[in-house]
Design a protein around this motif. Structure first.
Motif, PDB file in Angstrom:
ATOM      1  N   ILE A   1      -9.497  -5.953  18.328  1.00 20.23           N
ATOM      2  CA  ILE A   1      -8.884  -4.640  18.507  1.00 20.23           C
ATOM      3  C   ILE A   1      -8.339  -4.080  17.194  1.00 20.23           C
ATOM      4  O   ILE A   1      -7.831  -4.816  16.350  1.00 20.23           O
ATOM      5  CB  ILE A   1      -7.747  -4.731  19.561  1.00 20.23           C
ATOM      6  CG1 ILE A   1      -7.255  -3.351  19.977  1.00 20.23           C
ATOM      7  CG2 ILE A   1      -6.623  -5.633  19.086  1.00 20.23           C
ATOM      8  CD1 ILE A   1      -6.365  -3.377  21.203  1.00 20.23           C
ATOM      9  N   ALA A   2      -8.490  -2.761  17.023  1.00 13.98           N
ATOM     10  CA  ALA A   2      -7.930  -2.036  15.881  1.00 13.98           C
ATOM     11  C   ALA A   2      -6.804  -1.148  16.387  1.00 13.98           C
ATOM     12  O   ALA A   2      -6.943  -0.490  17.419  1.00 13.98           O
ATOM     13  CB  ALA A   2      -9.006  -1.184  15.216  1.00 13.98           C
ATOM     14  N   ILE A   3      -5.676  -1.105  15.672  1.00 12.49           N
ATOM     15  CA  ILE A   3      -4.541  -0.301  16.107  1.00 12.49           C
ATOM     16  C   ILE A   3      -4.295   0.855  15.140  1.00 12.49           C
ATOM     17  O   ILE A   3      -4.579   0.766  13.941  1.00 12.49           O
ATOM     18  CB  ILE A   3      -3.269  -1.140  16.271  1.00 12.49           C
ATOM     19  CG1 ILE A   3      -2.888  -1.839  14.952  1.00 12.49           C
ATOM     20  CG2 ILE A   3      -3.469  -2.175  17.373  1.00 12.49           C
ATOM     21  CD1 ILE A   3      -1.557  -2.589  15.032  1.00 12.49           C
ATOM     22  N   ASN A   4      -3.756   1.937  15.694  1.00 13.66           N
ATOM     23  CA  ASN A   4      -3.598   3.178  14.929  1.00 13.66           C
ATOM     24  C   ASN A   4      -2.277   3.200  14.164  1.00 13.66           C
ATOM     25  O   ASN A   4      -1.404   4.035  14.407  1.00 13.66           O
ATOM     26  CB  ASN A   4      -3.701   4.382  15.869  1.00 13.66           C
ATOM     27  CG  ASN A   4      -3.833   5.698  15.113  1.00 13.66           C
ATOM     28  OD1 ASN A   4      -4.085   5.707  13.913  1.00 13.66           O
ATOM     29  ND2 ASN A   4      -3.676   6.813  15.819  1.00 13.66           N
ATOM     30  N   VAL A   5      -2.133   2.259  13.219  1.00  9.37           N
ATOM     31  CA  VAL A   5      -0.925   2.244  12.389  1.00  9.37           C
ATOM     32  C   VAL A   5      -1.234   1.601  11.040  1.00  9.37           C
ATOM     33  O   VAL A   5      -1.962   0.612  10.962  1.00  9.37           O
ATOM     34  CB  VAL A   5       0.241   1.492  13.075  1.00  9.37           C
ATOM     35  CG1 VAL A   5      -0.068   0.012  13.276  1.00  9.37           C
ATOM     36  CG2 VAL A   5       1.545   1.669  12.286  1.00  9.37           C
ATOM     37  N   ASP A   6      -0.695   2.218   9.995  1.00  8.05           N
ATOM     38  CA  ASP A   6      -0.677   1.633   8.661  1.00  8.05           C
ATOM     39  C   ASP A   6       0.756   1.192   8.375  1.00  8.05           C
ATOM     40  O   ASP A   6       1.692   1.997   8.486  1.00  8.05           O
ATOM     41  CB  ASP A   6      -1.090   2.657   7.597  1.00  8.05           C
ATOM     42  CG  ASP A   6      -2.554   3.051   7.687  1.00  8.05           C
ATOM     43  OD1 ASP A   6      -3.368   2.222   8.138  1.00  8.05           O
ATOM     44  OD2 ASP A   6      -2.880   4.185   7.288  1.00  8.05           O
ATOM     45  N   ASP A   7       0.923  -0.074   8.006  1.00 12.81           N
ATOM     46  CA  ASP A   7       2.246  -0.607   7.682  1.00 12.81           C
ATOM     47  C   ASP A   7       2.034  -1.671   6.615  1.00 12.81           C
ATOM     48  O   ASP A   7       1.889  -2.858   6.911  1.00 12.81           O
ATOM     49  CB  ASP A   7       2.900  -1.191   8.934  1.00 12.81           C
ATOM     50  CG  ASP A   7       4.364  -1.569   8.710  1.00 12.81           C
ATOM     51  OD1 ASP A   7       4.883  -1.298   7.613  1.00 12.81           O
ATOM     52  OD2 ASP A   7       4.979  -2.138   9.631  1.00 12.81           O
ATOM     53  N   ALA A   8       1.992  -1.245   5.369  1.00  7.32           N
ATOM     54  CA  ALA A   8       1.553  -2.099   4.266  1.00  7.32           C
ATOM     55  C   ALA A   8       2.667  -3.010   3.772  1.00  7.32           C
ATOM     56  O   ALA A   8       3.728  -2.539   3.347  1.00  7.32           O
ATOM     57  CB  ALA A   8       1.032  -1.235   3.121  1.00  7.32           C
ATOM     58  N   ARG A   9       2.399  -4.314   3.790  1.00  2.00           N
ATOM     59  CA  ARG A   9       3.339  -5.303   3.262  1.00  2.00           C
ATOM     60  C   ARG A   9       3.438  -5.205   1.748  1.00  2.00           C
ATOM     61  O   ARG A   9       4.502  -5.428   1.156  1.00  2.00           O
ATOM     62  CB  ARG A   9       2.892  -6.703   3.679  1.00  2.00           C
ATOM     63  CG  ARG A   9       3.738  -7.846   3.118  1.00  2.00           C
ATOM     64  CD  ARG A   9       3.195  -9.205   3.540  1.00  2.00           C
ATOM     65  NE  ARG A   9       1.841  -9.435   3.058  1.00  2.00           N
ATOM     66  CZ  ARG A   9       1.543  -9.890   1.837  1.00  2.00           C
ATOM     67  NH1 ARG A   9       2.510 -10.122   0.958  1.00  2.00           N
ATOM     68  NH2 ARG A   9       0.282 -10.099   1.481  1.00  2.00           N
ATOM     69  N   VAL A  10       2.303  -4.900   1.110  1.00  3.04           N
ATOM     70  CA  VAL A  10       2.239  -4.744  -0.349  1.00  3.04           C
ATOM     71  C   VAL A  10       1.474  -3.456  -0.655  1.00  3.04           C
ATOM     72  O   VAL A  10       0.744  -2.943   0.200  1.00  3.04           O
ATOM     73  CB  VAL A  10       1.518  -5.941  -1.011  1.00  3.04           C
ATOM     74  CG1 VAL A  10       2.312  -7.217  -0.822  1.00  3.04           C
ATOM     75  CG2 VAL A  10       0.097  -6.100  -0.482  1.00  3.04           C
ATOM     76  N   PRO A  11       1.614  -2.901  -1.857  1.00  9.26           N
ATOM     77  CA  PRO A  11       0.832  -1.714  -2.207  1.00  9.26           C
ATOM     78  C   PRO A  11      -0.659  -2.035  -2.276  1.00  9.26           C
ATOM     79  O   PRO A  11      -1.063  -3.167  -2.569  1.00  9.26           O
ATOM     80  CB  PRO A  11       1.370  -1.331  -3.593  1.00  9.26           C
ATOM     81  CG  PRO A  11       2.711  -1.982  -3.693  1.00  9.26           C
ATOM     82  CD  PRO A  11       2.588  -3.249  -2.917  1.00  9.26           C
ATOM     83  N   ASP A  12      -1.491  -1.025  -2.018  1.00 10.77           N
ATOM     84  CA  ASP A  12      -2.933  -1.191  -2.164  1.00 10.77           C
ATOM     85  C   ASP A  12      -3.312  -1.099  -3.642  1.00 10.77           C
ATOM     86  O   ASP A  12      -2.435  -1.060  -4.531  1.00 10.77           O
ATOM     87  CB  ASP A  12      -3.692  -0.184  -1.297  1.00 10.77           C
ATOM     88  CG  ASP A  12      -3.509   1.271  -1.745  1.00 10.77           C
ATOM     89  OD1 ASP A  12      -3.058   1.523  -2.891  1.00 10.77           O
ATOM     90  OD2 ASP A  12      -3.828   2.177  -0.945  1.00 10.77           O
ATOM     91  N   ASN A  13      -4.591  -1.044  -3.927  1.00 12.24           N
ATOM     92  CA  ASN A  13      -5.035  -1.059  -5.327  1.00 12.24           C
ATOM     93  C   ASN A  13      -4.738   0.219  -6.099  1.00 12.24           C
ATOM     94  O   ASN A  13      -4.945   0.265  -7.319  1.00 12.24           O
ATOM     95  CB  ASN A  13      -6.529  -1.373  -5.399  1.00 12.24           C
ATOM     96  CG  ASN A  13      -6.811  -2.853  -5.191  1.00 12.24           C
ATOM     97  OD1 ASN A  13      -5.896  -3.658  -5.041  1.00 12.24           O
ATOM     98  ND2 ASN A  13      -8.080  -3.224  -5.169  1.00 12.24           N
ATOM     99  N   HIS A  14      -4.278   1.257  -5.409  1.00 14.34           N
ATOM    100  CA  HIS A  14      -3.832   2.468  -6.092  1.00 14.34           C
ATOM    101  C   HIS A  14      -2.326   2.659  -5.976  1.00 14.34           C
ATOM    102  O   HIS A  14      -1.809   3.743  -6.264  1.00 14.34           O
ATOM    103  CB  HIS A  14      -4.557   3.699  -5.535  1.00 14.34           C
ATOM    104  CG  HIS A  14      -5.951   3.874  -6.066  1.00 14.34           C
ATOM    105  ND1 HIS A  14      -6.728   4.962  -5.765  1.00 14.34           N
ATOM    106  CD2 HIS A  14      -6.712   3.100  -6.892  1.00 14.34           C
ATOM    107  CE1 HIS A  14      -7.914   4.834  -6.348  1.00 14.34           C
ATOM    108  NE2 HIS A  14      -7.922   3.719  -7.033  1.00 14.34           N
ATOM    109  N   GLY A  15      -1.631   1.616  -5.550  1.00  9.54           N
ATOM    110  CA  GLY A  15      -0.179   1.685  -5.446  1.00  9.54           C
ATOM    111  C   GLY A  15       0.342   2.360  -4.196  1.00  9.54           C
ATOM    112  O   GLY A  15       1.549   2.593  -4.076  1.00  9.54           O
TER     113      GLY A  15
END
Length: 223
Positions: A88-102
């Protein structure tokens, strides 16, 4: 809109390295199958940035280009010991760390106003069954996390559910362990060889193309 191809196209995506890693097992495994023929279908491998938003833009472009009948996105899950198709995929972004563009979104939807979640349309339990029969440690996963992997997974499933050109196409996401060279930096961390990962992807593609209705056998977990 590009015309449908005469022979079926399968799209496999892998991510670029992230969080100071020098490689990403998802891309190393996926690119080994670029051009591989599975029956009448041809596999195309594409690299996706580990960046919120940009990952979905890249996916949209390649899906417009290839018009695939099957899409399997692959991502690294350091610490996991098995090849794990996501349920299952859920409709939320909750980043523990920054992505490759910060970028580090916290508690925001992947697609505003869209459904809370989508189930994979891959036959995840049949894939696990065939992987185990082929000697590959595997299990169904019920959480793809909330980083760029889930972001891409949700975006894929939303496109498959809503985009006219994706009618009839199927897709999903799989998390895979570290490669041994990565695990060597983290004593005690599990890993899986590149050869095994590539074999597992072949089994996955074959099963997903052949099995239209998933098997009914246990794949649940207590926690």
């Amino acid at each position: 809109m590009p015309a449908k191809r005469a022979s079926p196209t399968v799209l496999l995506t892998g991510f670029e390295p992230f969080e100071q890693e020098l490689l990403n097992p998802s891309w190393e495994a996926v690119r080994a199958l670029d051009g591989w023929k599975c029956g009448r279908a041809t596999v195309h491998a594409r690299l996706v940035p580990c960046v919120f938003g940009d990952a979905l833009d890249a996916l949209d472009r390649v899906m417009d280009e290839l018009q695939p009948v099957l899409v399997v996105c692959i991502g690294q899950a350091g610490g996991r010991a098995e090849f794990t198709p996501e349920r299952i995929a859920i409709n939320v972004d909750d980043a523990r760390v920054p992505d490759n563009h910060g970028r580090q979104p916290i508690d925001v939807p992947v697609v505003p106003g869209a459904p809370t979640a989508y189930f994979s349309t891959l036959p995840v339990k049949a894939i696990v069954r065939e992987l185990r029969a082929g000697g590959v440690p595997a299990s169904v996963s019920n959480s793809a996390g909330t980083f760029v992997c889930n972001h891409l997974f949700y975006g894929l499933m939303h496109r498959l559910a809503t985009h006219p050109s994706a009618a009839g196409a199927r897709g999903g996401f799989i998390h895979i362990p570290y490669l041994p060279a990565q695990a060597a930096r983290f004593p005690g961390a599990p890993s899986m060889s590149l050869e095994t990962l590539v074999d597992a992807l072949r089994i996955t593609v074959k099963t997903a193309l052949a099995v239209k209705h998933d098997v009914a056998e246990t794949g649940g977990q207590l926690h």
